[in-house]
Design a protein around this motif. Sequence first.
Motif, PDB file in Angstrom:
ATOM      1  N   HIS A  74       0.852  -1.210   0.000  1.00 16.35           N
ATOM      2  CA  HIS A  74       0.000   0.000   0.000  1.00 16.35           C
ATOM      3  C   HIS A  74       0.876   1.245   0.000  1.00 16.35           C
ATOM      4  O   HIS A  74       2.021   1.191   0.443  1.00 16.35           O
ATOM      5  N   ASP A  85       7.053   2.309   4.892  1.00 18.98           N
ATOM      6  CA  ASP A  85       5.924   1.448   5.266  1.00 18.98           C
ATOM      7  C   ASP A  85       4.954   1.344   4.089  1.00 18.98           C
ATOM      8  O   ASP A  85       4.351   2.339   3.701  1.00 18.98           O
ATOM      9  N   GLY A  86       4.791   0.148   3.559  1.00 20.57           N
ATOM     10  CA  GLY A  86       3.886  -0.068   2.426  1.00 20.57           C
ATOM     11  C   GLY A  86       4.545   0.284   1.100  1.00 20.57           C
ATOM     12  O   GLY A  86       4.614  -0.540   0.188  1.00 20.57           O
ATOM     13  N   GLU A 119      -4.827   0.908   3.569  1.00 20.11           N
ATOM     14  CA  GLU A 119      -4.379  -0.184   4.437  1.00 20.11           C
ATOM     15  C   GLU A 119      -4.376   0.290   5.884  1.00 20.11           C
ATOM     16  O   GLU A 119      -4.733  -0.441   6.793  1.00 20.11           O
ATOM     17  N   GLU A 120      -3.931   1.531   6.103  1.00 23.14           N
ATOM     18  CA  GLU A 120      -3.681   2.000   7.470  1.00 23.14           C
ATOM     19  C   GLU A 120      -4.949   2.148   8.304  1.00 23.14           C
ATOM     20  O   GLU A 120      -4.945   1.893   9.500  1.00 23.14           O
ATOM     21  N   HIS A 183       7.819  -5.928   2.852  1.00 21.47           N
ATOM     22  CA  HIS A 183       7.491  -4.863   3.802  1.00 21.47           C
ATOM     23  C   HIS A 183       8.667  -4.632   4.732  1.00 21.47           C
ATOM     24  O   HIS A 183       9.446  -5.552   4.981  1.00 21.47           O
ATOM     25  N   HIS A 349      -1.326  -6.535   8.014  1.00 17.05           N
ATOM     26  CA  HIS A 349      -0.945  -6.185   6.639  1.00 17.05           C
ATOM     27  C   HIS A 349      -2.025  -6.669   5.683  1.00 17.05           C
ATOM     28  O   HIS A 349      -2.800  -7.566   6.010  1.00 17.05           O
TER      29      HIS A 349
HETATM   30 ZN   LIG Z   1       2.253  -1.174   5.924  1.00 16.79          ZN
END
Ligand SMILES: [Zn+2]
Length: 409
Positions: A74, A85-86, A119-120, A183, A349
């Motif tokens: 993501h 992150d992502g 996603e978050e 990731h 995730h």
């Molecule tokens: Zn992530």
Amino acid sequence: VKLAEDLATLAEFSEAGPGVTRLAWSPPHIRALRWLAGRLEEAGLDAQLDAAGNCVGRWAPNGAEGQAIGLGSHIDSVPAGGRFDGTLGVLGALAAIELLRERAFVPTTPVWLMSFMDEEGTRFGESMFGSRAFVGEDLDAYLSLSDSSGATVGQAMQDAGFSPDDVRAARAVAGLSAFLELHVEQGKVLLDAGVDIGVVNAIVGLLQARVVVRGVSDHGSTPMPGRHDALAAAARMIVALRDWARDESDMTATVGSMEAWPGAYNTIPGKCSFSVDLRVPDRARFATLRERLTDLVAGIAAQETVEVGVEITDFIQPAELDERLLTLIERAAETEGASHMRMPSGAGHDSQVLAPYVPTAMVFVPSAGGVSHSPEEFTTPAHCELGARVLARVIELAQGDAELLGPDA
Ligand SMILES: [Zn+2]
């Protein structure tokens, strides 16, 4: 392969302020997704944003047919988050495809690259909208969640030029034979072990709850015997939760917020409420968490002569990842001369959503200092590139794996 450059470029799509702020459906996020689609086209993929706001790129050189190997993650972020992150899972997947093209490697099946929407879950309070749409979950309730300004998911979609009525059209998981997510670890396990590649064999299940303790408010001069102190009882419960998790392996228990009423120096609290976040990686223990939480707080409530209620606010099953894919990742890491170890993921995730539908696995690379969801988040360029090289090797190795890519997969 321009992985470092792509990571730097994508970090520019952000609200002003420290780190990267690219909340789901926000203008910087939508602009970033459109940039990504263009970048995928430039790399030879056929890319578009689907009905749920996922960016999906398809690479099918020489008319490759059949179910695809899916890669991705993501690119939405938390407020003041980091640039890895992502994002690494998306741009690392692109780098893997570019590596394969450089090697003139032609896969026999297509490769898809996904950047999943929201996603978050920071903006609307529930995570993994895009991957849930991709697997075909019913998202009607999700569409009416609202953010702090009162805007619903449906309105945010319309503002970004999407129709909430069309979300079902994003279902496409049947097109995949496998899914692989690179990731950053977001922890210190790899760093402390001095290992380059984490082969993620499980993603923790998550139980979140609010515990409300009810006692009796009274003057602070009330003698100690016979009190019904909600805060003192809650304090015992919180320590007992911590001790429970300490006694188990791979379990965490976090109490991150707490309130007491009426909140006066000289008054016994008559009510206290606190949050609970419990995580375990295996289904057997996850199945008992709710009951054990309830028993633990009820036992202390009885001793403290107060009442207690437990309201579950989120409940996400753990995912056990695919053994054949884990073995392929290990072989890929060895081909690249990288050390590797198996480990569970302590954070949620998109892979968790995909895993019940398609063989799924995750690859972790080390996070400097174990820091994530912060402007300080960092993974070395060498580890970012290693992650991409491992993905590329998995795709090469998977071509010889008839069992993985065959109709029974
Ligand atoms: Zn992530």
